[in-house]
Design an enzyme around this catalytic site. Structure first.
Site, PDB file in Angstrom:
ATOM      1  N   ASP A   1      15.049  38.661 -28.217  1.00 20.65           N
ATOM      2  CA  ASP A   1      14.397  38.623 -26.903  1.00 20.65           C
ATOM      3  C   ASP A   1      12.896  38.429 -27.040  1.00 20.65           C
ATOM      4  O   ASP A   1      12.274  37.708 -26.259  1.00 20.65           O
ATOM      5  CB  ASP A   1      14.666  39.917 -26.118  1.00 20.65           C
ATOM      6  CG  ASP A   1      16.136  40.134 -25.842  1.00 20.65           C
ATOM      7  OD1 ASP A   1      16.845  39.131 -25.629  1.00 20.65           O
ATOM      8  OD2 ASP A   1      16.570  41.289 -25.838  1.00 20.65           O
TER       9      ASP A   1
ATOM     10  N   GLY B   1      12.158  46.459 -22.431  1.00 18.47           N
ATOM     11  CA  GLY B   1      12.367  45.239 -23.211  1.00 18.47           C
ATOM     12  C   GLY B   1      13.793  45.061 -23.714  1.00 18.47           C
ATOM     13  O   GLY B   1      14.414  44.024 -23.460  1.00 18.47           O
TER      14      GLY B   1
END
Length: 128
Positions: free
Chosen positions: A89, A54
């Site tokens: 994000d 991630g």
């Protein structure tokens, strides 16, 4: 059908348990995962397409796949008790799911309901 799975560090064990409990379904679909989550699921015995982790862009890779219409649903076990350096994000991925009307679960119970619905849809499409 492609299902994306992502889990923050404090939720990876929960994600593996979730997938293993529904192993029959997950073996019939393509599983896409961010790097570390994918490796945990692979070690449990399921084939997974692992993307970057991630923080290194994996969330963005999944968001791109959603925008391209490749992902049928996202299971993202978020740890709400931890601070995440790549929160921007995470927010972007959640926003993309909403923009493209992609089913998104961020906790175990919601994921159970979404996977149940996707499983039903998968069976209907398989019988057609």
């Amino acid at each position: 059908m492609k299902i994306a799975v992502i889990a923050h560090d404090g939720k990876k064990a929960d994600m593996v348990a979730f997938v293993m409990k529904r192993l029959e379904f997950f073996r019939q679909v393509e599983v896409i995962a961010t790097g570390t989550t994918g490796k945990h699921i692979e070690h449990a015995g399921l084939k997974v397409q692992c993307l970057k982790s991630g923080p290194l862009g994996g969330d963005a890779q999944i968001a791109s796949m959603i925008a391209d219409g490749e992902i049928s649903g996202v299971v993202f076990f978020i740890d709400p008790l931890e601070v995440h350096p790549h929160q921007v994000d995470v927010n972007m991925l959640l926003r993309i799911c909403n923009v493209y009307n992609t089913p998104l679960a961020t906790n175990y119970m919601t994921a159970s309901y979404i996977i149940s619905g996707l499983e039903k849809k998968f069976k209907e499409n398989s019988n057609s």
